[in-house]
Structures are given as C-alpha cells and as structure tokens.
Scaffold this motif. Sequence first.
Motif, PDB file in Angstrom:
ATOM      1  N   ALA A 144      34.065  39.184  44.008  1.00  0.00           N
ATOM      2  CA  ALA A 144      33.714  38.832  45.383  1.00  0.00           C
ATOM      3  C   ALA A 144      32.215  38.575  45.524  1.00  0.00           C
ATOM      4  O   ALA A 144      31.796  37.646  46.224  1.00  0.00           O
ATOM      5  CB  ALA A 144      34.149  39.945  46.332  1.00  0.00           C
ATOM      6  N   LEU A 199      31.351  35.193  44.121  1.00  0.00           N
ATOM      7  CA  LEU A 199      31.849  34.168  45.037  1.00  0.00           C
ATOM      8  C   LEU A 199      30.898  33.987  46.209  1.00  0.00           C
ATOM      9  O   LEU A 199      30.486  32.856  46.528  1.00  0.00           O
ATOM     10  CB  LEU A 199      33.237  34.571  45.544  1.00  0.00           C
ATOM     11  CG  LEU A 199      33.816  33.729  46.698  1.00  0.00           C
ATOM     12  CD1 LEU A 199      34.052  32.297  46.246  1.00  0.00           C
ATOM     13  CD2 LEU A 199      35.099  34.363  47.223  1.00  0.00           C
ATOM     14  N   GLY A 201      37.584  39.599  48.906  1.00  0.00           N
ATOM     15  CA  GLY A 201      36.509  38.636  49.076  1.00  0.00           C
ATOM     16  C   GLY A 201      36.485  37.966  50.430  1.00  0.00           C
ATOM     17  O   GLY A 201      35.829  38.414  51.376  1.00  0.00           O
ATOM     18  N   PHE A 210      39.051  37.357  45.125  1.00  0.00           N
ATOM     19  CA  PHE A 210      38.911  36.173  45.959  1.00  0.00           C
ATOM     20  C   PHE A 210      39.514  36.351  47.344  1.00  0.00           C
ATOM     21  O   PHE A 210      38.946  35.890  48.332  1.00  0.00           O
ATOM     22  CB  PHE A 210      39.574  34.963  45.272  1.00  0.00           C
ATOM     23  CG  PHE A 210      38.671  34.230  44.334  1.00  0.00           C
ATOM     24  CD1 PHE A 210      37.876  33.196  44.787  1.00  0.00           C
ATOM     25  CD2 PHE A 210      38.606  34.589  42.993  1.00  0.00           C
ATOM     26  CE1 PHE A 210      37.025  32.517  43.925  1.00  0.00           C
ATOM     27  CE2 PHE A 210      37.762  33.925  42.123  1.00  0.00           C
ATOM     28  CZ  PHE A 210      36.965  32.891  42.585  1.00  0.00           C
TER      29      PHE A 210
END
Length: 300
Positions: free
Chosen positions: A45, A48, A225, A221
């Motif tokens: 995360a 990202l 995330g 994700f």
Amino acid sequence: MPSASPQATIIGSIAILLWSTLALFTTQANAVPPLLLLALTFGVASVLFFIVYLFKGELRRSWRKTPTSAMVMGGLGFFLYHFCYFYAFQHAPPVEAGLIAYLWPLLIVLMVGMSRGNSLLWTHLVGAVIAFIGTGIMLQSRSQGSQIEGTALGYTAAFACAFLWSGYSVSNRRFAHVPSSSVLWYCAITTLLAAGSHLALEPSQWSFSASTWVAIIGLGFGPVGIAFFCWDMGVKRGNLSLLGVLSYTAPALSTAWLGLFTEEVLSQGQIVACLMITAGALFASLMPTKKINRTLPTSQ
C-alpha cells in the motif's frame, strides 16, 4: 464545520465494499505470521500511494500539511487494528472473527450518540442489544467447515478490532483539515512498526505459495490500500452517519464472500447471528442524532 459532501460520502462507501473482502483475502494468507503479513500488505500500500502522489506532485505538500499528532494516531490506529485483525483470523474461526470485528459500525453510532451535543437514543440502545445478542448466538455456534479452533485471545483480538476502528474513525474528524494523501504516511509508519516487530518477535518465514502472494498483493491494493484513502476522505468530508449506516452491510457481505469462496460451511446460528448484528446496527441508526454534523469537532 462545512456541510457533508455527497461525493466524499460515495467515495467513503467504496471503502466499505473493499473492506468486505478483507476477511476473504486474510483467510487466503493465513500461513503468513500476522506481523509479517502486516508489514507486507502495508508495504504494498505504501509503494502504491508513494507512486501515485509522486506523479501528482503532492508528496511535499502532504508532508507539510500532516501534523505529527495525525501521523501518530493514523499510524498506530492502522497498526493496532490490523495486527488484531490478522491475529484474530489465525486464532478464531473466520466467520466468527469477521462478525465480531464488524461490530465497529454499531460502535460508531453509539460513540457519536454519546459525544458532546448529542444524546444516546433508545434506538441506539435497542440496536446494540440486538447486535450483541446476535454475537452471543454466534459464539455458541460452530462453523462445520472451519479448521481453526477459537481461542480466548483470538476472540478478544476480534473485539479489539471493533473498538479500535470505531474509535479511530470518530477521532479522525478532528483532522478534517489534513489532506487524504496523509494515508501514505500512516501506511509507511505501519509498515515500519510491523517490520520491526516482526524481526524482533516472529521467526523469519518467506516460503509461501503463489496463491498466498496473490492474497498479500490483493490485500495491499484493495482493503489495505485504496480503501483507506476512500475512508479517510469519507469520514473527514462526507456524512459519517450515513457511512455508518452503509457499513452495516459489511458483515453480511463479508460472511457471504467466505461462504461462497472458501470451504467455510455456515451454520444456522452463524446466519442468524449475521442477520441480527446487521439488523441491530441498522435499527440503531433509524433515528440518528440531528446534530451529528454540527457537533463532531474538526480540531481540538
């Protein structure tokens, strides 16, 4: 305090949908020690968010606009909640652990009702009783397909999840002025805390199956995330009361995903408990306090 934004409320509701998959992904990664799982998922995360805000040119602004107190609360909130969540799923049957952890929407309503300028209504109390009776029924039932024997610490960790996330969500209204890009720093702090704790407390283990790595990346994700960015914006600028109501669908959705995509066989007691927890939380929100948006503080 400015009025709630419908767009922010919609974005916040996306987090609820993503979080309903958290239990499913977590069961697929049960072979990973909880602190290592925390470090890996939040590491994904963090990377990202770093890439996204680097390209948007918001890293420096986000760092300057995020006070230390917000970083500490966010980092500790993320770390403690998810450690308890992953620990609960490794030490209690997934359905039971998930339903207990998803008492947090009800607790948000109760906390808001007890906040300054609001009152705790009879619907809040009746809804709480219904939901907690459902929890008791669930704890008396046993999943026919679960291979995990519940422990007192496992169930305690699940209850801790509910209190940690509801407390964090209500307290986060104090930082409405902090940009939602601050979740990058919350995730980074969580990653560092989890990695350090893993090295100090857990045996090193990295030989996982391909499906486990897919689950780890999926967690990083989605529910770990993107969901946090959506929820941060929702609780700061959206209608927290409405988001609390929408959150009551999460226990049913989470239980449904486990029943559909894992070997968990839902007992009648678990189904009844799921319906009672959801119904109790919904009933608690039938008469929300009228002053919720005016009285929740943005800063202290």
